[in-house]
Scaffold this motif. Structure first.
Motif, PDB file in Angstrom:
ATOM      1  N   GLN A 187      49.156  30.885  43.895  1.00  0.00           N
ATOM      2  CA  GLN A 187      47.760  30.746  44.276  1.00  0.00           C
ATOM      3  C   GLN A 187      46.925  31.473  43.386  1.00  0.00           C
ATOM      4  OE1 GLN A 187      46.368  30.913  48.485  1.00  0.00           O
ATOM      5  NE2 GLN A 187      48.495  30.937  49.143  1.00  0.00           N
ATOM      6  N   MET A 188      47.287  32.404  42.885  1.00  0.00           N
ATOM      7  CA  MET A 188      46.480  33.247  41.804  1.00  0.00           C
ATOM      8  C   MET A 188      46.143  32.594  40.484  1.00  0.00           C
ATOM      9  SD  MET A 188      45.296  35.401  43.929  1.00  0.00           S
ATOM     10  CE  MET A 188      44.203  36.060  42.767  1.00  0.00           C
ATOM     11  N   GLU A 189      47.515  32.137  40.415  1.00  0.00           N
ATOM     12  CA  GLU A 189      47.291  31.105  38.988  1.00  0.00           C
ATOM     13  C   GLU A 189      46.479  29.948  39.134  1.00  0.00           C
ATOM     14  OE1 GLU A 189      51.446  30.230  38.306  1.00  0.00           O
ATOM     15  OE2 GLU A 189      52.107  32.278  38.096  1.00  0.00           O
ATOM     16  N   ARG A 190      46.334  29.131  40.096  1.00  0.00           N
ATOM     17  CA  ARG A 190      45.460  28.188  40.467  1.00  0.00           C
ATOM     18  C   ARG A 190      44.120  28.548  40.219  1.00  0.00           C
ATOM     19  NH1 ARG A 190      49.623  26.157  43.852  1.00  0.00           N
ATOM     20  NH2 ARG A 190      48.632  27.281  45.788  1.00  0.00           N
ATOM     21  N   PHE A 191      43.976  29.847  40.854  1.00  0.00           N
ATOM     22  CA  PHE A 191      42.639  30.248  40.767  1.00  0.00           C
ATOM     23  C   PHE A 191      42.179  30.439  39.546  1.00  0.00           C
ATOM     24  CE2 PHE A 191      39.774  34.263  41.274  1.00  0.00           C
ATOM     25  CZ  PHE A 191      38.764  33.554  41.708  1.00  0.00           C
ATOM     26  N   ARG A 192      43.037  31.364  38.704  1.00  0.00           N
ATOM     27  CA  ARG A 192      42.579  31.693  37.378  1.00  0.00           C
ATOM     28  C   ARG A 192      42.450  30.501  36.409  1.00  0.00           C
ATOM     29  NH1 ARG A 192      46.234  36.208  38.332  1.00  0.00           N
ATOM     30  NH2 ARG A 192      44.999  38.267  38.172  1.00  0.00           N
ATOM     31  N   ALA A 193      43.256  29.411  36.919  1.00  0.00           N
ATOM     32  CA  ALA A 193      43.162  28.319  35.866  1.00  0.00           C
ATOM     33  C   ALA A 193      41.974  27.544  36.328  1.00  0.00           C
ATOM     34  CB  ALA A 193      44.499  27.330  36.474  1.00  0.00           C
ATOM     35  N   SER A 194      41.470  27.453  37.460  1.00  0.00           N
ATOM     36  CA  SER A 194      40.262  26.725  37.952  1.00  0.00           C
ATOM     37  C   SER A 194      38.964  27.429  37.324  1.00  0.00           C
ATOM     38  CB  SER A 194      39.912  26.963  39.375  1.00  0.00           C
ATOM     39  OG  SER A 194      41.133  26.404  39.971  1.00  0.00           O
ATOM     40  N   ARG A 217      35.466  27.087  32.256  1.00  0.00           N
ATOM     41  CA  ARG A 217      34.862  27.994  30.945  1.00  0.00           C
ATOM     42  C   ARG A 217      35.242  27.042  29.731  1.00  0.00           C
ATOM     43  NH1 ARG A 217      37.805  33.816  32.296  1.00  0.00           N
ATOM     44  NH2 ARG A 217      36.050  34.719  33.407  1.00  0.00           N
ATOM     45  N   ARG A 218      36.065  26.180  29.754  1.00  0.00           N
ATOM     46  CA  ARG A 218      36.216  25.248  28.728  1.00  0.00           C
ATOM     47  C   ARG A 218      35.409  24.094  29.083  1.00  0.00           C
ATOM     48  NH1 ARG A 218      41.640  26.479  29.931  1.00  0.00           N
ATOM     49  NH2 ARG A 218      41.864  24.340  30.984  1.00  0.00           N
ATOM     50  N   GLY A 219      34.643  23.860  29.971  1.00  0.00           N
ATOM     51  CA  GLY A 219      33.883  22.737  30.230  1.00  0.00           C
ATOM     52  C   GLY A 219      34.617  21.591  30.946  1.00  0.00           C
ATOM     53  N   GLU A 220      35.795  21.960  31.533  1.00  0.00           N
ATOM     54  CA  GLU A 220      36.691  20.814  31.998  1.00  0.00           C
ATOM     55  C   GLU A 220      36.846  21.046  33.656  1.00  0.00           C
ATOM     56  OE1 GLU A 220      40.422  21.693  30.616  1.00  0.00           O
ATOM     57  OE2 GLU A 220      39.952  21.414  28.371  1.00  0.00           O
ATOM     58  N   PRO A 245      39.088  37.069  36.466  1.00  0.00           N
ATOM     59  CA  PRO A 245      38.045  36.970  37.521  1.00  0.00           C
ATOM     60  C   PRO A 245      38.476  37.612  39.007  1.00  0.00           C
ATOM     61  CG  PRO A 245      39.319  34.764  37.420  1.00  0.00           C
ATOM     62  CD  PRO A 245      39.519  35.851  36.287  1.00  0.00           C
ATOM     63  N   VAL A 246      39.929  37.797  38.989  1.00  0.00           N
ATOM     64  CA  VAL A 246      40.462  38.467  40.093  1.00  0.00           C
ATOM     65  C   VAL A 246      39.871  39.712  40.679  1.00  0.00           C
ATOM     66  CG1 VAL A 246      42.448  39.386  41.368  1.00  0.00           C
ATOM     67  CG2 VAL A 246      42.463  37.184  40.081  1.00  0.00           C
ATOM     68  N   PRO A 247      39.654  40.676  39.548  1.00  0.00           N
ATOM     69  CA  PRO A 247      38.953  42.018  40.267  1.00  0.00           C
ATOM     70  C   PRO A 247      37.680  41.809  40.542  1.00  0.00           C
ATOM     71  CG  PRO A 247      40.251  42.419  38.192  1.00  0.00           C
ATOM     72  CD  PRO A 247      39.908  40.875  38.380  1.00  0.00           C
ATOM     73  N   LYS A 248      36.840  41.074  39.971  1.00  0.00           N
ATOM     74  CA  LYS A 248      35.564  40.925  40.352  1.00  0.00           C
ATOM     75  C   LYS A 248      35.298  40.301  41.742  1.00  0.00           C
ATOM     76  CE  LYS A 248      33.703  39.703  35.457  1.00  0.00           C
ATOM     77  NZ  LYS A 248      34.986  39.907  34.940  1.00  0.00           N
ATOM     78  N   MET A 249      36.414  39.313  42.248  1.00  0.00           N
ATOM     79  CA  MET A 249      36.284  38.672  43.314  1.00  0.00           C
ATOM     80  C   MET A 249      36.732  39.838  44.388  1.00  0.00           C
ATOM     81  SD  MET A 249      35.781  36.485  45.353  1.00  0.00           S
ATOM     82  CE  MET A 249      35.133  35.445  44.048  1.00  0.00           C
ATOM     83  N   LEU A 250      37.691  40.581  44.066  1.00  0.00           N
ATOM     84  CA  LEU A 250      37.952  41.729  44.963  1.00  0.00           C
ATOM     85  C   LEU A 250      36.841  42.579  45.232  1.00  0.00           C
ATOM     86  CD1 LEU A 250      40.499  42.306  46.466  1.00  0.00           C
ATOM     87  CD2 LEU A 250      41.236  44.043  44.686  1.00  0.00           C
ATOM     88  N   ALA A 251      36.168  43.035  44.164  1.00  0.00           N
ATOM     89  CA  ALA A 251      35.098  43.923  44.390  1.00  0.00           C
ATOM     90  C   ALA A 251      33.877  43.192  45.338  1.00  0.00           C
ATOM     91  CB  ALA A 251      34.451  44.246  42.988  1.00  0.00           C
ATOM     92  N   ARG A 252      33.811  41.845  45.198  1.00  0.00           N
ATOM     93  CA  ARG A 252      32.797  41.228  45.994  1.00  0.00           C
ATOM     94  C   ARG A 252      33.436  41.252  47.566  1.00  0.00           C
ATOM     95  NH1 ARG A 252      30.426  35.082  45.083  1.00  0.00           N
ATOM     96  NH2 ARG A 252      29.641  34.618  46.988  1.00  0.00           N
ATOM     97  N   ILE A 253      34.880  40.899  47.744  1.00  0.00           N
ATOM     98  CA  ILE A 253      35.451  40.863  48.960  1.00  0.00           C
ATOM     99  C   ILE A 253      35.093  42.335  49.669  1.00  0.00           C
ATOM    100  CG2 ILE A 253      37.575  41.125  50.288  1.00  0.00           C
ATOM    101  CD1 ILE A 253      38.374  38.881  48.243  1.00  0.00           C
ATOM    102  N   TYR A 306      30.917  29.508  43.825  1.00  0.00           N
ATOM    103  CA  TYR A 306      31.324  31.047  43.459  1.00  0.00           C
ATOM    104  C   TYR A 306      32.558  30.687  42.097  1.00  0.00           C
ATOM    105  CZ  TYR A 306      36.020  30.142  45.501  1.00  0.00           C
ATOM    106  OH  TYR A 306      37.338  29.447  46.004  1.00  0.00           O
ATOM    107  N   VAL A 307      33.207  29.691  42.069  1.00  0.00           N
ATOM    108  CA  VAL A 307      34.080  29.405  40.936  1.00  0.00           C
ATOM    109  C   VAL A 307      33.359  29.315  39.401  1.00  0.00           C
ATOM    110  CG1 VAL A 307      35.759  28.128  39.824  1.00  0.00           C
ATOM    111  CG2 VAL A 307      35.652  28.418  42.311  1.00  0.00           C
ATOM    112  N   ALA A 308      32.073  28.682  39.747  1.00  0.00           N
ATOM    113  CA  ALA A 308      31.317  28.627  38.520  1.00  0.00           C
ATOM    114  C   ALA A 308      30.552  29.774  38.079  1.00  0.00           C
ATOM    115  CB  ALA A 308      30.166  27.498  38.760  1.00  0.00           C
ATOM    116  N   GLU A 309      30.103  30.606  39.032  1.00  0.00           N
ATOM    117  CA  GLU A 309      29.653  31.770  38.882  1.00  0.00           C
ATOM    118  C   GLU A 309      30.783  32.685  37.933  1.00  0.00           C
ATOM    119  OE1 GLU A 309      28.501  33.583  42.353  1.00  0.00           O
ATOM    120  OE2 GLU A 309      26.808  32.102  42.861  1.00  0.00           O
TER     121      GLU A 309
END
Length: 507
Positions: A162-169, A174-177, A199-207, A188-191
């Motif tokens: 799941q975390m790999e899919r999140f980072r891949a998203s 970021r690559r415009g894909e 992005p994981v530490p940033k999302m964890l801080a938001r949580i 939130y993914v676009a942000e």
């Protein structure tokens, strides 16, 4: 902790009856203040008619100073009308204890960890996950009120598919894909894609920030990746076998429904499963000195309850030290239509948005006011209302109204001693307040905090009825009624606090 007025009376009546007496409030107050069916319970063993046993109890009960009158009704119920002195003593207990009324009863006292929410950091906290937090935090508050030492923990998966899919998203944007087909979407993914780094530490801080806003402070955070590193030291303690190239725990022999894969086969990558992290995590909790480990999980984890107990048995721990609390889903409706939730599609209601819409107090109330085994249906339109149709507003208004009375009373005398026979509305309110110690103890034991807001509504009902019928300030019974107001205010405030809702002084 003050003596409990009802429990004390039950104990005295039990001595008179020669059997345990449990008092209940009749639905019709004309049938007495309290009643018991003890005569019907003991009559067969004594080989006597229930009414005859009841008559003896009624006759003996009126010798107690607390009982003014007692009568036998129906097949053998004994109804009691209590003396004014009992009401004064019951009110004095609440008045003296204040917001501590009903607390500190736990014996033995334990160190308890409540692990809750624990959503993967693949997106902001949703309303569905927030129910986990509202339920778990309310249970923790109840346990603390009882006298236990409680710590709150958040466990999250910082690795895996799941975390790999999140980072891949995020990387795809970021690559415009477009994100992968099974990836995550939403604003939130676009942000996150507009910012550098993982992005994981940033999302964890938001949580964490959202949950602090939601009035849940976590004492510690546990990472799956760190726990997995300790797996080799626990494998020798497990009953395992190999099958199809994978390592299995023989958990079915220890009370689980099935055996579980601990380490995948080489063809499947050879990595530990999340079940393996469960093993380390449970041992880690108990080895940190907690007497009890409570997990709060969604109903889709029902199979986990037996798994954790099986781990405990394999590792040599008492499975009674492990509790799994399960809760059902949350459905939101607005304008008569249900809002769907899917984090990956981006079609989701996040907790922050829900709080913005209905307010913090309503969010906590509505996510805690149903039993965990019930699906919660929240009408967002009603939850956002600031009228007496909204139960949280209704209860808070009772507290604020009392606060206004007490401000106007200034330093006027307050006394729990009734100067005359208490009026029916005064008696009803005192009896309601006297229910609190037993009710909060039962809610704690059952892990059912939903009983608290439901009770608070009844207290507010009784207070509003009393206030409608009786003048408080500048009345002949002012000191007694101020004591009644102060006591009701303390109990309402405590009820609200136990579910994370504020008790406003003004509204």
């Amino acid at each position: 902790m003050a003596a409990r007025a009802v429990a004390s009376l039950e104990a005295k009546l039990s001595q008179v009856a020669g059997a345990p007496v449990e008092l209940v409030r009749p639905s019709d107050s004309s049938h007495g203040d309290y009643a018991t069916n003890v005569a019907m319970q003991v009559a067969p063993a004594r080989k006597r008619p229930p009414r005859e046993v009841g008559e003896e109890l009624a006759k003996a009960a009126v010798e107690l100073e607390e009982v003014e009158r007692a009568e036998v009704a129906g097949p053998g119920f004994v109804n009691f009308w209590l003396a004014p002195s009992w009401y004064g003593e019951a009110l004095a207990e609440v008045l003296q204890a204040g917001r501590g009324y009903g607390s500190g009863w736990a014996e033995p006292r334990e160190r308890i960890q409540v692990e809750m929410v624990s959503a993967n950091p693949t997106g902001p906290i949703t309303v569905a996950a927030a129910r986990n937090g509202a339920y778990g935090d309310s249970v923790a508050r109840l346990l603390q009120f009882a006298g236990h030492e409680v710590a709150r923990e958040y466990y999250y998966n910082d690795a895996g598919a799941q975390m790999e899919r999140f980072r891949a998203s995020v990387d795809a944007l970021r690559r415009g894909e477009e994100p992968p087909e099974d990836g995550y979407r939403g604003e939130y993914v676009a942000e996150l894609a507009r910012e550098p780094d993982d992005p994981v530490p940033k999302m964890l801080a938001r949580i964490e920030a959202t949950l602090e806003r939601f009035r849940i402070h976590f004492d510690s955070w546990a990472l799956q990746s760190e726990l997995e590193q300790r797996l080799p030291e626990f494998l020798p303690r497990l009953d395992t076998y190999e099958k199809d190239g994978a390592l299995w725990a023989r958990s079915s022999a220890y009370g689980d429904d099935d055996d579980r894969v601990i380490i995948r086969s080489p063809e499947q990558g050879g990595a530990p499963t999340y079940r393996a992290a469960d093993v380390v995590y449970l041992a880690d909790k108990l080895e940190r000195g907690f007497d009890r480990a409570i997990y709060v999980l969604g109903t889709d984890h029902h199979g986990t309850r037996n798994w954790y107990a099986a781990i405990a048995r394999m590792l040599g721990y008492d499975p009674e030290r492990v509790e799994v609390l399960l809760y059902q889903l949350v459905h939101l409706t607005s304008g008569g239509e249900q809002t769907k939730i899917s984090k990956r599609r981006g079609d989701v209601v996040f907790l922050d948005d829900f709080i913005d819409e209905v307010g913090m107090d309503a969010a906590r109330w509505y996510l805690a006011n149903r039993g965990p085994d019930q699906t919660i249906e929240i009408n967002v339109d009603l939850a956002a209302e600031r009228t007496e149709k909204n139960p949280v507003y209704y209860v808070q208004y009772a507290h604020a109204r009392i606060a206004g009375i007490m401000r106007n009373a200034g330093d006027a005398e307050i006394s729990a001693e009734p100067q005359a026979e208490p009026a029916p509305e005064e008696r009803d309110l005192i009896k309601r307040l006297a229910e609190f110690p037993a009710l909060v103890a039962e809610a704690t034991e059952r892990r059912g905090p939903h009983a608290i807001p439901n009770y608070a509504i009844r207290v507010a009902d009784d207070f509003h009825r009393f206030y409608h019928h009786h003048r408080v300030l500048e009345s002949d019974a002012q000191a007694f009624r101020l004591a009644l107001c102060t006591s009701a205010q303390a109990v309402i405030a405590r009820c609200l606090d136990l579910i994370g809702v504020e008790a406003p002084e003004r509204m």
